[in-house]
Design a protein around this motif. Sequence first.
Motif, PDB file in Angstrom:
ATOM      1  N   PRO A   8     -37.500 -22.162 -11.234  1.00 39.25           N
ATOM      2  CA  PRO A   8     -37.860 -21.276 -12.344  1.00 39.25           C
ATOM      3  C   PRO A   8     -38.727 -20.091 -11.925  1.00 39.25           C
ATOM      4  O   PRO A   8     -38.733 -19.067 -12.602  1.00 39.25           O
ATOM      5  N   GLU A   9     -39.444 -20.223 -10.820  1.00 36.39           N
ATOM      6  CA  GLU A   9     -40.259 -19.107 -10.331  1.00 36.39           C
ATOM      7  C   GLU A   9     -39.394 -17.924  -9.899  1.00 36.39           C
ATOM      8  O   GLU A   9     -39.876 -16.805  -9.805  1.00 36.39           O
ATOM      9  N   ARG A  10     -38.117 -18.195  -9.626  1.00 39.09           N
ATOM     10  CA  ARG A  10     -37.189 -17.139  -9.211  1.00 39.09           C
ATOM     11  C   ARG A  10     -36.252 -16.725 -10.354  1.00 39.09           C
ATOM     12  O   ARG A  10     -35.254 -16.050 -10.135  1.00 39.09           O
ATOM     13  N   ALA A  11     -36.568 -17.117 -11.578  1.00 36.51           N
ATOM     14  CA  ALA A  11     -35.686 -16.895 -12.721  1.00 36.51           C
ATOM     15  C   ALA A  11     -35.356 -15.429 -12.966  1.00 36.51           C
ATOM     16  O   ALA A  11     -34.281 -15.112 -13.496  1.00 36.51           O
ATOM     17  N   ASP A  12     -36.243 -14.516 -12.583  1.00 35.06           N
ATOM     18  CA  ASP A  12     -35.933 -13.097 -12.769  1.00 35.06           C
ATOM     19  C   ASP A  12     -34.654 -12.700 -12.034  1.00 35.06           C
ATOM     20  O   ASP A  12     -33.924 -11.816 -12.485  1.00 35.06           O
ATOM     21  N   ASN A  13     -34.364 -13.352 -10.924  1.00 34.42           N
ATOM     22  CA  ASN A  13     -33.136 -13.066 -10.171  1.00 34.42           C
ATOM     23  C   ASN A  13     -31.884 -13.364 -10.990  1.00 34.42           C
ATOM     24  O   ASN A  13     -30.824 -12.783 -10.740  1.00 34.42           O
ATOM     25  N   LEU A  14     -32.010 -14.283 -11.956  1.00 31.76           N
ATOM     26  CA  LEU A  14     -30.857 -14.649 -12.778  1.00 31.76           C
ATOM     27  C   LEU A  14     -30.481 -13.557 -13.776  1.00 31.76           C
ATOM     28  O   LEU A  14     -29.434 -13.639 -14.411  1.00 31.76           O
ATOM     29  N   GLU A  15     -31.310 -12.547 -13.909  1.00 30.83           N
ATOM     30  CA  GLU A  15     -31.035 -11.432 -14.817  1.00 30.83           C
ATOM     31  C   GLU A  15     -30.545 -10.186 -14.085  1.00 30.83           C
ATOM     32  O   GLU A  15     -30.369  -9.140 -14.704  1.00 30.83           O
ATOM     33  N   SER A  44     -27.372 -23.183 -18.402  1.00 31.64           N
ATOM     34  CA  SER A  44     -27.469 -21.853 -19.014  1.00 31.64           C
ATOM     35  C   SER A  44     -28.610 -21.005 -18.469  1.00 31.64           C
ATOM     36  O   SER A  44     -28.589 -19.780 -18.602  1.00 31.64           O
ATOM     37  N   GLY A  45     -29.612 -21.633 -17.877  1.00 26.19           N
ATOM     38  CA  GLY A  45     -30.710 -20.867 -17.291  1.00 26.19           C
ATOM     39  C   GLY A  45     -31.368 -19.932 -18.281  1.00 26.19           C
ATOM     40  O   GLY A  45     -31.714 -20.318 -19.397  1.00 26.19           O
ATOM     41  N   THR A  46     -31.521 -18.680 -17.887  1.00 28.22           N
ATOM     42  CA  THR A  46     -32.170 -17.664 -18.724  1.00 28.22           C
ATOM     43  C   THR A  46     -31.227 -17.042 -19.741  1.00 28.22           C
ATOM     44  O   THR A  46     -31.605 -16.122 -20.453  1.00 28.22           O
ATOM     45  N   GLY A  47     -29.997 -17.529 -19.797  1.00 20.51           N
ATOM     46  CA  GLY A  47     -29.046 -17.054 -20.791  1.00 20.51           C
ATOM     47  C   GLY A  47     -28.239 -15.835 -20.389  1.00 20.51           C
ATOM     48  O   GLY A  47     -27.588 -15.218 -21.230  1.00 20.51           O
ATOM     49  N   PHE A  48     -28.229 -15.480 -19.112  1.00 21.32           N
ATOM     50  CA  PHE A  48     -27.513 -14.283 -18.680  1.00 21.32           C
ATOM     51  C   PHE A  48     -26.051 -14.319 -19.132  1.00 21.32           C
ATOM     52  O   PHE A  48     -25.587 -13.418 -19.832  1.00 21.32           O
ATOM     53  N   ASP A  71     -37.682 -21.475 -21.909  1.00 23.54           N
ATOM     54  CA  ASP A  71     -38.841 -20.627 -22.228  1.00 23.54           C
ATOM     55  C   ASP A  71     -38.568 -19.183 -21.822  1.00 23.54           C
ATOM     56  O   ASP A  71     -38.872 -18.248 -22.573  1.00 23.54           O
ATOM     57  N   ARG A  72     -37.995 -18.998 -20.645  1.00 16.11           N
ATOM     58  CA  ARG A  72     -37.659 -17.645 -20.174  1.00 16.11           C
ATOM     59  C   ARG A  72     -36.624 -16.998 -21.096  1.00 16.11           C
ATOM     60  O   ARG A  72     -36.700 -15.801 -21.390  1.00 16.11           O
ATOM     61  N   TYR A  73     -35.647 -17.797 -21.536  1.00  9.65           N
ATOM     62  CA  TYR A  73     -34.614 -17.287 -22.445  1.00  9.65           C
ATOM     63  C   TYR A  73     -35.254 -16.867 -23.773  1.00  9.65           C
ATOM     64  O   TYR A  73     -34.935 -15.802 -24.320  1.00  9.65           O
ATOM     65  N   ARG A  74     -36.164 -17.665 -24.284  1.00  8.06           N
ATOM     66  CA  ARG A  74     -36.849 -17.310 -25.537  1.00  8.06           C
ATOM     67  C   ARG A  74     -37.610 -15.994 -25.401  1.00  8.06           C
ATOM     68  O   ARG A  74     -37.613 -15.174 -26.320  1.00  8.06           O
ATOM     69  N   GLU A  75     -38.261 -15.791 -24.260  1.00  7.37           N
ATOM     70  CA  GLU A  75     -38.993 -14.542 -24.019  1.00  7.37           C
ATOM     71  C   GLU A  75     -38.058 -13.340 -24.084  1.00  7.37           C
ATOM     72  O   GLU A  75     -38.426 -12.281 -24.594  1.00  7.37           O
ATOM     73  N   LYS A  76     -36.859 -13.512 -23.571  1.00  8.67           N
ATOM     74  CA  LYS A  76     -35.867 -12.440 -23.553  1.00  8.67           C
ATOM     75  C   LYS A  76     -35.268 -12.214 -24.941  1.00  8.67           C
ATOM     76  O   LYS A  76     -34.936 -11.095 -25.306  1.00  8.67           O
TER      77      LYS A  76
END
Length: 186
Positions: A8-15, A44-48, A71-76
């Motif tokens: 999850p620390e690398r989740a920004d890469n999923l976008e 589904s991860g961050t929902g990309f 949580d990351r998906y909710r933020e987005k």
Amino acid sequence: MGFHTYDPERADNLEDAASRYRHCSAEELLGPLAGASTVVDIGSGTGFYTDDVAAHADHVHAVDVQSEMHDRYREKGVPDNVDLVTAEAADLPLPDGEADAVVSTMTYHEFHSPDALAELRRVLAPGGRLVLVDWSADGPGEAGPPTDERFGPDDVREHLADAGFDLTRLDERPETWVAVATAPDA
């Protein structure tokens, strides 16, 4: 092959659209999902990719084993027709035959097991579609997880047959593969 998850620390890469769409475009993913009203997105991860699917479905269950990804998906911002489900692919809190389609992009290597495939088959309606896109063990390993953590097209063909799916398409590409299968009619 051991079970692991994306950090999850690398989740920004999923976008990163350029990187993600290089290996699986929205059109390539949406084609086999055409007409599906209810879709289950495994990993589904961050929902990309979930966002792409949600724009063409009535309802999407976005499933991830890590609540941090939700949580990351909710933020987005989660579309109104998407519900977030924290669960493993082998133990989905969904009714039998709930989905017209199940999709997984770049996560099959993380969740594959006979139990997981049986569970995906259970939640699919008879004739429902399973759409998988993942990193290939036959690829050079320039992107994605190490090749020894991946499955090749022959493995996937065998996995789906053993689980009772009818494979309708298996495309091999330099670094990835795309498989489309259907759940047998009741």
